[in-house]
Design an enzyme around this catalytic site. Structure first.
Site, PDB file in Angstrom:
ATOM      1  CD1 TRP A 259      -2.786   1.551   0.502  1.00  0.00           C
ATOM      2  CD2 TRP A 259      -1.718   2.190   2.361  1.00  0.00           C
ATOM      3  NE1 TRP A 259      -3.348   2.731   0.919  1.00  0.00           N
ATOM      4  CE2 TRP A 259      -2.714   3.153   2.067  1.00  0.00           C
ATOM      5  CE3 TRP A 259      -0.922   2.373   3.492  1.00  0.00           C
ATOM      6  CZ2 TRP A 259      -2.936   4.272   2.855  1.00  0.00           C
ATOM      7  CZ3 TRP A 259      -1.135   3.490   4.281  1.00  0.00           C
ATOM      8  CH2 TRP A 259      -2.133   4.421   3.952  1.00  0.00           C
TER       9      TRP A 259
ATOM     10  CB  CYS B  28     -10.185   3.073  -6.113  1.00  0.00           C
ATOM     11  SG  CYS B  28      -9.317   3.622  -4.645  1.00  0.00           S
TER      12      CYS B  28
ATOM     13  CE  LYS C  71     -11.267   6.827  -4.984  1.00  0.00           C
ATOM     14  NZ  LYS C  71     -10.721   7.949  -4.198  1.00  0.00           N
ATOM     15  CD1 TRP C  72     -15.298  -1.373  -6.742  1.00  0.00           C
ATOM     16  CD2 TRP C  72     -17.163  -1.408  -7.950  1.00  0.00           C
ATOM     17  NE1 TRP C  72     -15.880  -2.596  -6.543  1.00  0.00           N
ATOM     18  CE2 TRP C  72     -17.027  -2.654  -7.281  1.00  0.00           C
ATOM     19  CE3 TRP C  72     -18.262  -1.218  -8.784  1.00  0.00           C
ATOM     20  CZ2 TRP C  72     -17.951  -3.685  -7.440  1.00  0.00           C
ATOM     21  CZ3 TRP C  72     -19.185  -2.256  -8.934  1.00  0.00           C
ATOM     22  CH2 TRP C  72     -19.031  -3.468  -8.262  1.00  0.00           C
ATOM     23  CG  ASP C  73     -11.853   2.547  -2.296  1.00  0.00           C
ATOM     24  OD1 ASP C  73     -10.901   1.775  -2.527  1.00  0.00           O
ATOM     25  OD2 ASP C  73     -11.740   3.595  -1.633  1.00  0.00           O
TER      26      ASP C  73
ATOM     27  CG  ASP D 219      -4.954   5.529  -1.010  1.00  0.00           C
ATOM     28  OD1 ASP D 219      -5.682   6.007  -1.897  1.00  0.00           O
ATOM     29  OD2 ASP D 219      -5.366   4.731  -0.152  1.00  0.00           O
TER      30      ASP D 219
ATOM     31  CG  ASN E  95     -10.504   0.947   0.985  1.00  0.00           C
ATOM     32  OD1 ASN E  95      -9.426   1.299   0.523  1.00  0.00           O
ATOM     33  ND2 ASN E  95     -11.611   1.637   0.799  1.00  0.00           N
TER      34      ASN E  95
ATOM     35  NE  ARG F 155     -10.239   2.683   5.557  1.00  0.00           N
ATOM     36  CZ  ARG F 155     -10.851   3.506   4.721  1.00  0.00           C
ATOM     37  NH1 ARG F 155     -11.723   3.050   3.861  1.00  0.00           N
ATOM     38  NH2 ARG F 155     -10.582   4.773   4.725  1.00  0.00           N
TER      39      ARG F 155
ATOM     40  CG  ASP G  52     -13.311   9.456  -1.881  1.00  0.00           C
ATOM     41  OD1 ASP G  52     -13.279   8.543  -1.026  1.00  0.00           O
ATOM     42  OD2 ASP G  52     -12.680   9.400  -2.953  1.00  0.00           O
ATOM     43  CG  ASP G  53     -15.463   6.387   2.784  1.00  0.00           C
ATOM     44  OD1 ASP G  53     -16.653   6.284   3.092  1.00  0.00           O
ATOM     45  OD2 ASP G  53     -14.559   5.660   3.247  1.00  0.00           O
TER      46      ASP G  53
HETATM   47  C1  DGJ Z   1      -9.045   4.421  -0.287  1.00  0.00           C
HETATM   48  C2  DGJ Z   1      -8.916   5.220  -1.553  1.00  0.00           C
HETATM   49  O1  DGJ Z   1      -7.753   4.884  -2.226  1.00  0.00           O
HETATM   50  C3  DGJ Z   1      -8.984   6.695  -1.224  1.00  0.00           C
HETATM   51  O2  DGJ Z   1      -8.774   7.454  -2.377  1.00  0.00           O
HETATM   52  C4  DGJ Z   1     -10.301   6.999  -0.596  1.00  0.00           C
HETATM   53  O3  DGJ Z   1     -11.329   6.778  -1.526  1.00  0.00           O
HETATM   54  C5  DGJ Z   1     -10.500   6.132   0.641  1.00  0.00           C
HETATM   55  N1  DGJ Z   1     -10.299   4.743   0.361  1.00  0.00           N
HETATM   56  C6  DGJ Z   1     -11.869   6.334   1.208  1.00  0.00           C
HETATM   57  O4  DGJ Z   1     -12.132   5.478   2.236  1.00  0.00           O
END
Ligand code: DGJ
Length: 725
Positions: free
Chosen positions: A201, A528, A478-480, A550, A482, A445, A368-369
């Site tokens: 990351w 993403c 934007k499809w994240d 990021d 994490n 997370r 965003d989020d």
């Molecule tokens: C991870 C993404 O890479 C960021 O750009 C952002 O969207 C955060 N998540 C939001 O939780």
């Protein structure tokens, strides 16, 4: 014809402008691999298969003795387990008797124009049938009746061949697919360096280069995503290969889950590369009448160096992988609020963003989020995809109305594969996340992963997304994603199908992405995964751009962008100017211009001077868009070879325009700096826009620009724009 079958010599010859690939039907109906490399016209290549061997430890063919042949040493087109080839197996099934002996032999073949898509999987496509030819080779294991079709598509003008494998069960008994790689390539010798893109990351896709050695070397993921850590890409390059010179075999898997790339150098100095789904954690039950498709692998060969290999991938992916409205269209210049506000925003804050954005010439606001459920930090609400009215006082439509009234487009963030334990959806359906009965669930997370292998679960998530997207004027998603997958079991599947869950998960993700892009074809989808944790060709099939990392520090971004460019084009790399990092806005802009450009900061915090500077940057973005997005990339000085400075160049197709970027990462020991440009027309005279100097293309490429007196302090950078007269 890109694909020819020569009856006299029983060989299949696959030709592209840069390569020839030959394999043939051998005695015993073995498929023997003869050649992959620079173009050759010959059809008698029988001298190429012979290898040294030792009778007692290299078994004969189990069917009948073939002189000088052993499955253990002969280069084989698609290797199998347990029938005399002790090297890496591309394919193995566990049959109903419980053993894994597999021995595929040629049955028949067909050749046709164009290319079929792979059911449920992303894959390259042709715009017209004439762009490619496809060869399907049907093979069979006589004892079990297992059938496997090896599928090759040759993109002649792209120098590329794609491969995948279809497995069928025409028998009356079930079997398990134990190992299924999408390609197997045997090369004589091991005088190659292996390239890989490794990282973590905020440090994705650094370039690794190491010589092949005896034994097995691997690049893999078992995270349920292609991952920040290893990319499903490798290249075998000659030891003297540089950006401009040398043999390069590039391989990339169109897949976003667990992958595996192995290269084995055997005791006879032969190299075998296999690439496909990671066999660890994979086992697929194939019942009578069922079929299974492997993901697609891409192979590219050039003898013109690593830079040319990259450009070949870029052309191929821009024309034959990325799809939809935004494939070649100019992408809107966006501002994203994440680094500016985190989840602490409301209607007024975003409207203020939009006013500033409008004033600076930015074209789209991305929220965003933090806009849904009760999402004030990362501890809640994933899966509750309804608007947090306490933040957006006029609702989503009220916000979008105001943003649109300013002439801006609007984008929104989702993380559709995740669920927070503190969410309405989790309280209602605690079994919807991936979990293994009797075990605690690993949390990351503060979130779990939704079991996307279950149709009713993903349908439910999609219905919430659909409502938001169909009721509002949204231009971008934007499809994240994490976190990675743990305790991977499916509550719905029987025990004999638990080895399918990783693959079924990613098929579920692909299915939802497919529905999303079909239902909302106007949408610009940006993938993403905590930055670039799923930067792979599978994702590019659905989203024309991916958030590269990021890490928006422009100096740290250099290794990330250089590494990513090994096989992914500039237009696919999301790259933003952000606030809270070292380096000037000038350098942040110069680095971010390389990709799909945008801003990621709080404009309320900008000084008037900074806002004025951004207005100028926006003009540059428009000015250089075409040469960057539709031109070709030349890596002039890479951070993997020079710790002080880097330089790259985009050249337009007609060679009338070039844009060179130089960034000083830190101060060099000495300041003599001549930069030789590439790919210009030696006959043309180019004017350097900034100074009015004029030089021939030959001068610029051979003598080079003397940049000794240009700024060379820490983090300094500059552009050089050249136009042919
Ligand atoms: C991870 C993404 O890479 C960021 O750009 C952002 O969207 C955060 N998540 C939001 O939780």
């Amino acid at each position: 014809m890109a694909i020819n079958f020569c009856k006299e010599s029983n060989i299949f010859k696959l030709d592209t402008y840069s390569s020839t690939y030959i394999f043939g039907i051998f005695e015993g109906n073995y498929l023997v691999h003869y050649y992959y490399g620079a173009p050759i016209p010959d059809t008698d290549v029988s001298a190429l298969w012979l290898r040294p061997w030792f009778a007692s430890f290299c078994p004969d063919s189990p069917s009948a003795r073939i002189p000088n042949f052993s499955p253990d040493v002969t280069p084989l087109e698609y290797s199998t387990f347990g029938a005399g080839d002790f090297r890496l197996s591309a394919f193995a099934v566990e049959n109903s008797e419980g053993n894994k002996v597999t021995d595929l032999r040629y049955i028949s073949h067909k050749i046709y124009d164009g290319k079929k898509s792979l059911p449920g999987l992303p894959s390259l496509y042709t715009n017209e049938d004439s762009e490619a030819q496809t060869l399907e080779i049907l093979t069979e294991d006589k004892v079990t009746g297992v059938k496997a079709t090896l599928i090759y598509t040759v993109f002649e003008k792209k120098g590329a061949i794609t491969r995948s494998v279809k497995v069928e069960n025409p028998t009356e008994k079930p079997f398990y697919i134990d190992t299924i790689h999408s390609l197997c390539v045997d090369l004589p010798g091991y005088d190659y360096d292996m390239l890989g893109l490794y990282g973590r990351w905020v440090k994705e896709r650094s370039l690794d280069r190491y010589p092949l050695h005896h034994g097995i070397q691997s690049i893999k993921s078992k995270r349920g995503s292609s991952s920040h850590n290893h990319n499903p890409f490798t290249a075998l390059v000659s030891k003297n290969a540089t950006e401009d010179y040398g043999d390069c075999y590039g391989f990339n898997l169109v897949y976003s889950s667990n992958f595996s790339i192995d290269v084995e150098v055997d005791g006879f100095a032969s190299s075998r590369l296999v690439m496909g789904i990671n066999p660890e954690g994979f086992k697929w039950l194939l019942n009578p009448g069922e079929e299974f498709y492997s993901p697609e692998a891409v192979m590219i060969y050039t003898n013109k160096g690593i830079g040319e290999m990259s450009r070949m991938f870029h052309r191929l992916y821009s024309d034959n992988l990325v799809r939809g409205k935004w494939k070649k269209a100019k992408r809107p210049l966006l501002i994203n609020n994440w680094e500016g506000t985190g989840m602490s925003f409301d209607h007024d804050k975003l409207v203020s963003f939009a006013h500033h954005a409008k004033d600076m010439g930015i074209e789209m606001l991305v929220m965003d989020d933090g806009w849904f459920g009760k999402r004030d930090d990362d501890k809640s609400s994933l899966g509750d995809w309804f608007v947090a009215d306490y933040k957006l006082k006029y609702g989503l439509s009220g916000l979008i109305k105001e943003v649109n009234a300013l002439g801006l487009k609007f984008g929104i963030w989702f993380e559709p594969e995740m669920i927070s334990p503190d969410s309405e959806i989790y309280r209602a359906h605690p079994d919807w996340c991936l979990h293994t009965e009797g075990r605690d669930k690993s949390i990351a997370r503060t979130q779990y992963v939704i079991d996307y292998s279950r149709k009713e679960v993903r349908d439910h998530i999609y219905s919430m997304m659909y409502k938001i997207l169909s009721e509002n004027n949204i231009d971008y998603v934007k499809w994240d994603f994490n976190r990675n997958l743990t305790e991977v079991s499916c509550a719905e599947l029987p025990k004999e199908r638990q080895g399918e869950v990783f693959h079924r998960f990613v098929l579920g993700t692909y299915e939802i992405m497919d529905r999303l892009t079909r239902d909302f074809p106007h949408l610009l989808l940006e993938n993403c995964s905590g930055g670039g944790g799923r930067f792979d060709p599978g994702m590019l099939y659905y989203s024309p751009q991916i958030w590269t990392s990021d890490n928006t520090d422009p100096i740290e971004r250099l290794t990330i962008q250089f590494g990513t460019s090994l096989c992914y084009p500039a237009s696919t790399m999301g790259a933003h100017v952000s606030a809270s990092r070292r380096a000037s806005y000038e350098t942040k802009k110069n680095v971010a211009l390389w990709g799909s450009f945008g801003y990621e900061l709080d404009p309320d915090k900008l000084t008037e001077e900074e806002k004025a500077e951004i207005k100028e940057q926006v003009k540059e973005y428009h000015k250089y868009y075409d040469v960057i997005h539709y031109g070709e990339l030349y890596r002039l000085i890479t951070p993997f070879e020079n710790e002080f400075k880097v330089a790259w160049e985009f050249v337009s197709e007609d060679k009338k325009e070039a844009l060179v970027t130089v960034v000083n990462m830190r101060q060099p020991y000495d300041s003599l700096f001549f930069l030789k440009l590439k790919a210009l027309d030696p006959e043309k005279i180019y004017e350097i826009e900034e100074t009015g100097e004029e030089y021939s293309g030959a001068y610029l490429m051979n003598a080079g620009l003397n940049l000794t007196h240009k700024p060379n302090g820490d983090g300094a950078s500059y552009l050089i724009h050249l136009l042919a007269k």
